[in-house]
Each structure stands twice: as C-alpha cells, then as structure tokens.
Design a protein around this motif. Structure first.
Motif, short mmCIF file in Angstrom:
data_model
loop_
_atom_site.label_atom_id
_atom_site.label_comp_id
_atom_site.label_asym_id
_atom_site.label_seq_id
_atom_site.Cartn_x
_atom_site.Cartn_y
_atom_site.Cartn_z
N THR A 56 0.62 -1.31 -0.06
CA THR A 56 0.10 -0.07 -0.05
C THR A 56 1.12 1.10 0.03
O THR A 56 0.47 2.34 0.25
N LEU B 215 -11.29 -1.26 2.12
CA LEU B 215 -9.89 -1.66 2.22
C LEU B 215 -9.50 -2.90 3.08
O LEU B 215 -8.94 -3.69 2.58
N PHE C 155 -1.38 7.33 0.16
CA PHE C 155 -2.09 6.24 -0.23
C PHE C 155 -3.75 6.40 0.43
O PHE C 155 -3.86 7.02 1.39
N LEU D 152 -7.08 0.68 -4.47
CA LEU D 152 -5.68 1.05 -4.06
C LEU D 152 -5.27 2.05 -5.03
O LEU D 152 -4.80 1.84 -5.88
#
Lengths: 411, 461
Positions: free
Chosen positions: B160, B259, B233, B225
């Motif tokens: 990530t 997520l 991020f 992502l």
C-alpha cells in the motif's frame, strides 16, 4: 604453502603458462573461426508489444481493440504490405525494409504459457528449452558446445546485463566497452595469486585482464576524465570507476561490430524498456528508437561486406494483451513478434501464420495466439549461419523442438 | 558448526571493523535487533512522507517551465526547475552517505542487512523524474520499521506504499465495472501488475499454487488502492470493482468495497504455507549460500509458519541452525554491501563523509556501483537484485570492483592503515596466508589495501 617473493615470481611464471593455456589467450591471433557469417541476438527485455510494432491494420478486429495506441497508416505507421504497418519508431529502418534487409515473424512465442512473468519468460527464452528449469545454460552456449573449432572469442555477450543466453560450459567472452582494468604488473600478479584458488574469481580476473589488453590494442579503452575535480596520480583509475558515458546502446552496438569484424561470429546483448503497462505511446517510441539506432550502428560498424553476411535477430519474452488496458498501456501477454535484419536476411516480408484477433482466435481470450515456436526460426538461423545440423539443433540446442520445413529466412 | 563472532559479523552483519567489536552471541544480535534503532537516529534519512512532497514540487516546477516555453520568464522557470532537480539528486547522494555510515558504525549489523534484504524483496522504485529519488525514503519508512515485526505488516506496508502503487501501476487500475470506469474512459482499465508481483515475488513465489485466474481476481480485489492528490495512499471505492473476488479459493468482499477486504487477502497470502517456504528459502540463499541445505530451509519455513510470520523468531531459527555456521565463506557480497563493508573495515570517519561535496560522494561511493553490476536503487525489475554469485563476478564487474578498491580508499581515509594490520582488521580469522602475503608484497600502501579488498576472502561472506 610457504610464500616468499621468490616463490611468487616463480609462481607467476607458472601463472603465465596457465594463462597462455587459457582459452582466451592464443599467441598471435585466434584460430580461424568455424564459420564466416555473423549473428547478433538482441533480447528485448520487458515484453515487446508485437501488435503495436508490426500493426495488423488489415485485420478487421484490430481497430476496435485499442483506443490511444496508434493503428495503421492512418495513424502515421508506414504500410508494409497492405496488411501490416510499421510503428513510426522504426521508421529509420524503412530503407532496410525496402532493400530486403529487414523482416519480421509475427505471432511467435516461446513455449512459456499462462504465468506471464518477465523473469521466467526471459529465462525460458534464453534457456531455449520447452519448460522452465530444464537447463541451466543458454541455447547459444549449447550451440558452441556442439560445434568443433569454436573458442572463447567466437561469441561475445556485451554490456552490464547478465546474458543467460550465452552462459554454460563453452567458454564465451563478456565485456562492457570501456570497463578496463589497468594495474601495474606486480599488483596484477598478486591479484592473480589471491584469486588462484577461487575458480569463479580467478577466471573472471584472467578474462578482465585479457579484455583490457585487447581494449587497449583496439584503442577502445576510454581513459579517466569524468570532470572530477581532484585530478590525481592514479592513471585514470578513479575516473574509470564510474560507468562509461554516452548512449549505452549505441556504444554496445559499436563494440559488437568491432568484435564481429575480428574473430567473433556471435554477439548478444539486451535492450530494456519494453514493459509498457502505462502510456505505451511514449515508452514504446523510446524503446523502438533505441532498437533502430542499434541496428543502424551495427550496419555502419560492420561495413557493407560483413553486413552482407550478417543476421540480426531481436526476440522478446512474450507479447502483450491485444486490448489496451485502462492506463494507455498493455499487460503481459503471450504471442509476440521477432525482428530480423542484416544483409544475409531475406527480408521485406512479414512471416508467420496470422491467427486473427476475434475473441475466439485469441489465447485465453486476451492475448495474440502464438502460431509458431520462436525457437523454430532461431534454429533455422543457426542451421543456415553456423551450419548446425538439424539433429543437433533438435536434440541439444533446442531440446524437443520440431524444426519442420525451412522458412527460408536467409539468402 | 557453531556461533563464531567474526563469522557472525561477516555473514549476518556489516563486516568486521577495527572500531566495533563483533557480536558475542546470536542472542545479542537478536536483542539489538529488537532494541532501539540507534543508527537511524544517529544518521537520519528523510522519511517517505516528507520526501514525497518533493515530487509535487518537481511536477509544479516542470509544469511552470512548460507553460512559459517561448515566453518571458522561461529562463527563470527553467533555472528554478533545474536547481530543484539538482537539489533532489544531492539529497539522494546524502541519504546514500548516511546509509553507508550506518553500516560503518553499527553494532546492530543484522538490522542493516535485513533492511537491504527486505527492501530488495519488496523492490519499489521511482519510474519518473519526480519520484526517482524515493527508494531510500521508502526503505526508511516502509521497510525499516517492520524488519523485526510481522511479515504480514511489512507486506501490507509495502503493497500500500505510494511508491509501490506507482511502480507497479496499481494507482491507475480501476475495475471495469467501477463507478470511475463508468464516468471516465481513461480509467476504464484493470492493471494486473501489482497483483501478479504480490503473488509471484512477495508471497507465494513463482512456483506457488496460484493460477492466472487468481492473478486476475486479486487484481480486481486490488482496485481502489490508489493515491490522493498529495500522493498519500488512499482507498478509493469508486475505482473498486464491485462484487466479490475469489483468490486461492477464498472469497473476499461482495458488499461495499472496503480496504479491509484487501488487507484480509494480503494477510491470508502472508500466512500461506507456500509463502513460508518461499521466504525461508530466500533468506537462506541470501545469508548462507546459493544452494542452501534443504534441512535449514525447512527449519526456517516451519518457524515462519508456526509463529505466524513473526520475523524475529524466523531469524532466530536461521541463526540457531548448524548449517548457518558452515565456516567456508560462500556468498559474494553484492556491490553495495561490498563498498559498505570496505568503508567499515577502513573505519571511514563521519567527518570525511561530511566533508565530501555531493558530486564527490556520488563519484566515490555511489556511481561506482553501476559498473559493478548494481545501478543502485534501479534494479532491472521488481524481482530486485540477483542472488547467484556468478551474477556479480563477471570480468567487467570484477574489474570495476578492483578499480574501486585500488583508487577509492586513499580518498576516504588519510593516512591509509598499514596493509598488514588492515588485513587482520578486515578479515579477522579469515585472513589467509595468500592475503597476508599480498599485504606484505604490495608495492604501495594503496595497492596493499586494494588487494586485500579484492581478495575472495573479503568479497565472500
């Protein structure tokens, strides 16, 4: 082992003998090479997008598959034969195409399927086997292993890049132009002594010293001078600690041509930058520009006479997806294309059986379907250039390959 | 075959130094690894979140220059852009110097080695001008805090990380059925790059039990992502492919894209037995030999599996196995480790690094890695640097090492140490008779030092 100065000198006389017996050092020049033609193999690392390089604009499906990527003569590609068009990045090679000194084979691949990994794909391309892990050496090395009369200079791997293609039991040369090693004789002897009982280091050192001597005699060694402010007393050693300047790919091509003008018959190197997941339009243009400059540098460096008996083959680990992805690029695929160039090549043609681009014609409904094993074409090149027998090619160089009928790649 | 201090420092640490005593036991090594990160405090390197702001500045200055092309003010804009770019490169040289000094001064060499190992395992690099300098900050913030933690946390941090998302094209990958794809043609596409490398390189390994369908499904699961405008991020549900995805037979998501579904899949991949095997083998190959004892690999893999990827326990398993203490030096140091361990053997003073101008530091300590076969922070691909010894000992790469060994030390350390004493300091119990002879027989001090550094005994570990 007791070492003294006297024993060192005595031993270095012995070392001198063993050096002379090394395959790299023959008294005046090398034995006559086993054949007279020249072969250059270029590995295009990253997966070249065959559909964008040799564009099948005559296929009715082609236009619908790609949005931002160029397509056919309408988008500036040069028409080759009414069906295929050449990406503008290779336009500098069009004169060769017209002379019959440039050709392509479309819809080819190695036997590698489904995993679509660069690293495995390149390993298989260079190993030349049907499956991964079936050989630890490369197919060009195995060609040398089964050909009498080859020596360490017959084949040259050039550049900083590792070339599995040429690794194996047969001695070959590897060098990056301008990477020499100038030491005084005493330091040279001591370095040899230090490495004597470590075969890996010892062989590399002997080769480096020998190649340096050759660089010097060919005038290829670039001395120091990197604009370093501390000009010093160590004979350019410091300046030479960094990589050679200039465009690496043309320097490599020029060096390859220099070796092939002499006793070398095979040169291999790579050109990177084909992994165009994102904004392929820019990335591919750059990579193709390098490839075009490389071919033209080989042509001019070899001169008309040797270029006339030269074949250049550029191959890649796999092709890319037929559909453009969402980021103006393409992802890892299967079927690709190879480029052939040189005066020995019967060019001006795009060979290979075209599989079509309808969904049902694709590999895995996503990639160009390979209709031939790229090793077949490489094997016929080796057959024609180096006189390798079919039996040896099918058993040793490309184990398990069926070469089938001659595709007539060479004049 | 058992613990040996010199061998521990050479094989698992930063190399021998006349100024720092080697560790006394494996327990000491592991305890330092779990203690404070002294070197990071003493020799700071920019954190990723700070360094990444430079990318935005780089883009802004580049845009301004483009807008002023052919207009008044272009020269000033051009100068501003170039100066910023040079400052960025100089910062990168500086971080390189700091990282070398950590290797020179540390009593916790295993930590430095592990940072290099894991930063290579999770290779990420800048592909464009604005991000080219970010590899060291990435190693600093994303990798370093996790080397003594749990594997799954490091995997999540790496997968990530903005640099990884950019490097493997994840930041622009949108599900074909996502809202973003419906709204904007440019983002209609899936990109498999990160999903493939997570399976192939980071977790299961290329021989692992996954198929092309798993790659595709994981790529669909990874959609969302991406990066914020500030290059941090973020998970962007609008880019995520709706519906559930099945990876290795297990189904994730299905409701609102979140997520947590992605992290859950990453944790499962991190705990997979194939991952334990893949990581254990990689550690054994990296630290011990290109052809490690299968019993050692099994031992480490079992500990990885049993501990749920608790890395300190994994390293303990490696260090307690007799095969780890085979006295013959095998693995060839890669170029960075070679140069760093040479600086350590020379006890390179901090002040000397501080005195070097950025260009000098680059020429002496960074640029020479390229002809040695390691263009630092720019390996050929996401699989990072090779482990095979033969990859590093080619004629031209060896020539580059010798050139550096002969020329660089005298520019780093004045006066040079006596070669005879240096051989003992650099090699301890591994200073064999050939090395001692070369140290005595060399015509100059610089050559003596260079030859000792060129000896296989110093180049292997």
């Amino acid at each position: 082992m007791q070492l003294t100065r006297r024993s060192l000198l005595a031993r270095s006389a012995l070392l001198g003998c063993s050096l002379a017996a090394s395959p790299l050092v023959t008294p005046v020049s090398f034995a006559a090479a086993p054949w007279d033609t020249r072969l250059v193999v270029i590995i295009l690392r990253g997966g070249m997008d065959a559909l964008d390089v040799v564009q099948p604009y005559g296929d009715p499906q082609f236009a619908g598959l790609r949005q931002t990527l160029s397509g056919g003569p309408a988008a500036g590609a040069a028409d080759l034969d009414g069906f295929y068009a050449l990406h503008p990045g290779l336009a500098p090679l069009l004169p060769l195409w017209r002379k019959g000194e440039l050709g392509f084979v479309h819809a080819v691949s190695t036997p590698y399927r489904d995993r679509r990994s660069h690293f495995d794909g390149q390993d298989l391309l260079e190993a030349g086997t049907a499956g991964l892990g079936e050989a630890r050496d490369g197919w060009l090395n195995r060609l040398l292993q089964q050909t009498p009369g080859t020596h360490a200079r017959t084949a040259f791997a050039i550049g900083q890049e590792r070339m599995l293609l040429l690794e194996g039991a047969a001695p070959v040369s590897q060098w990056a132009p301008g990477a020499g090693l100038a030491m005084n004789p005493q330091a040279e002897r001591l370095a040899a002594l230090l490495m004597e009982d470590d075969p890996l280091f010892h062989a590399a050192l002997n080769d480096a010293l020998e190649l340096t001597r050759q660089d010097m005699s060919l005038g290829l060694e670039e001395g120091g001078g990197d604009g370093s402010e501390d000009s010093s007393d160590d004979s350019g050693m410091m300046g030479m600690m960094t990589a050679p300047k200039g465009e690496a790919h043309t320097a490599i091509a020029a060096y390859a041509a220099g070796q092939l003008r002499g006793d070398s018959r095979i040169a291999a190197f790579s050109i990177n930058g084909w992994d165009t997941h994102y904004r392929q339009a820019g990335g591919l243009k750059t990579a193709l520009g390098r490839l075009a400059e490389t071919v033209l540098e080989l042509q001019s460096g070899l001169g008309p006479q040797i270029w006339g008996k030269t074949a250049v083959a550029a191959v890649t680990e796999f092709g890319r997806t037929v559909r453009e992805n969402g980021t103006g690029g393409t992802d890892h695929g299967t079927g690709g294309a190879m480029l052939l160039a040189g005066g020995a090549v019967r060019g001006g043609r795009v060979l290979g059986r075209w599989p079509g681009l309808a969904e049902a014609d694709l590999y895995d409904r996503r990639d160009l379907m390979p209709t031939a094993d790229v090793r077949r074409y490489l094997a016929w090149l080796l057959h024609g250039l180096a006189g390798a027998q079919k039996s040896g090619l099918e058993a040793g160089v490309f184990p398990g390959l069926a070469m089938e009928e001659d595709p007539g790649l060479l004049l | 075959m058992q613990f040996d201090g010199d061998l521990a420092e050479i094989r698992f640490g930063a190399g021998l130094s006349p100024a720092v005593a080697p560790p006394q036991s494996a327990a000491e090594m592991l305890s330092r690894l779990q203690g404070p990160d002294e070197m990071a405090q003493q020799f700071p390197v920019s954190r990723f979140e700070d360094a990444v702001t430079g990318a935005a500045t780089f883009r802004r200055l580049r845009r301004q220059r483009r807008q002023l092309d052919g207009k008044p003010g272009y020269e000033a804009a051009d100068r501003a852009f170039r100066e910023f770019r040079r400052a960025q490169n100089h910062a990168r040289y500086g971080w390189h110097g700091q990282r070398l000094l950590r290797h020179v001064r540390t009593r916790d060499g295993l930590r430095e080695r592990l940072v290099l190992f894991w930063a290579d395992h999770f290779t990420a690099q800048g592909k464009s001008g604005p991000t080219r300098v970010l590899a060291a900050p990435y190693a600093e913030s994303v990798i370093r805090p996790h080397v003594s933690g749990r594997f799954e946390d490091m995997l999540i941090a790496a997968a990530t990380s903005p640099l990884m998302l950019m490097y493997l094209d994840q930041n622009r990958s949108a599900g074909p059925g996502s809202r973003a794809a419906a709204r904007r043609e440019r983002l209609s596409g899936l990109n498999e790059n990160l999903a493939r490398e997570v399976l192939e390189l980071h977790t299961l390994g290329v021989d692992g039990p996954y198929s092309q369908t798993d790659v595709r499904q994981l790529a669909e699961l990874f959609t969302g992502l991406t990066l914020s405008r500030e290059e941090a991020f973020v998970f962007h549900p609008g880019m995520a492919e709706p519906g559930p995805e099945t990876v290795l037979g297990k189904t994730y998501g299905g409701g609102k894209p979140q997520l947590e579904q992605v992290l859950s899949a990453l944790r499962d991949l991190a705990r997979h037995p194939a991952t334990a095997q893949h990581i254990a083998r990689k550690l054994a190959v990296h630290f011990i030999s290109d052809t490690p004892d299968p019993a050692l690999v099994s031992h480490v893999a079992a500990r990885f599996q049993d501990s749920g990827g608790d890395l300190v326990q994994v390293y303990a398993a490696l260090l307690e196995h007799p095969a780890a203490w085979e006295p013959q030096l095998r693995n060839v140091k890669p170029p960075f480790d070679y140069v760093a361990s040479a600086c350590r053997a020379l006890a390179l003073p901090e002040a000397r690094i501080a005195d070097l101008r950025p260009g000098q530091l680059n020429r002496l300590l960074l640029a020479p890695l390229t002809p040695m076969g390691q263009r630092w922070e720019f390996s050929g691909g996401p699989d990072g640097w090779p482990e095979e010894d033969a990859a590093w000992v080619t004629p031209q790469a060896l020539a580059a090492r010798l050139r550096w060994a002969m020329a660089a030390p005298r520019r780093l350390v004045q006066p040079l140490p006596d070669p005879r004493g240096f051989a003992a300091a650099a090699l301890g119990g591994f200073a064999n008779e050939r090395v001692m002879f070369a140290a005595r027989a060399a015509e100059t001090e610089a050559e003596g030092i260079g030859l000792i550094l060129a000896s296989p005994a110093f180049q292997r570990r």
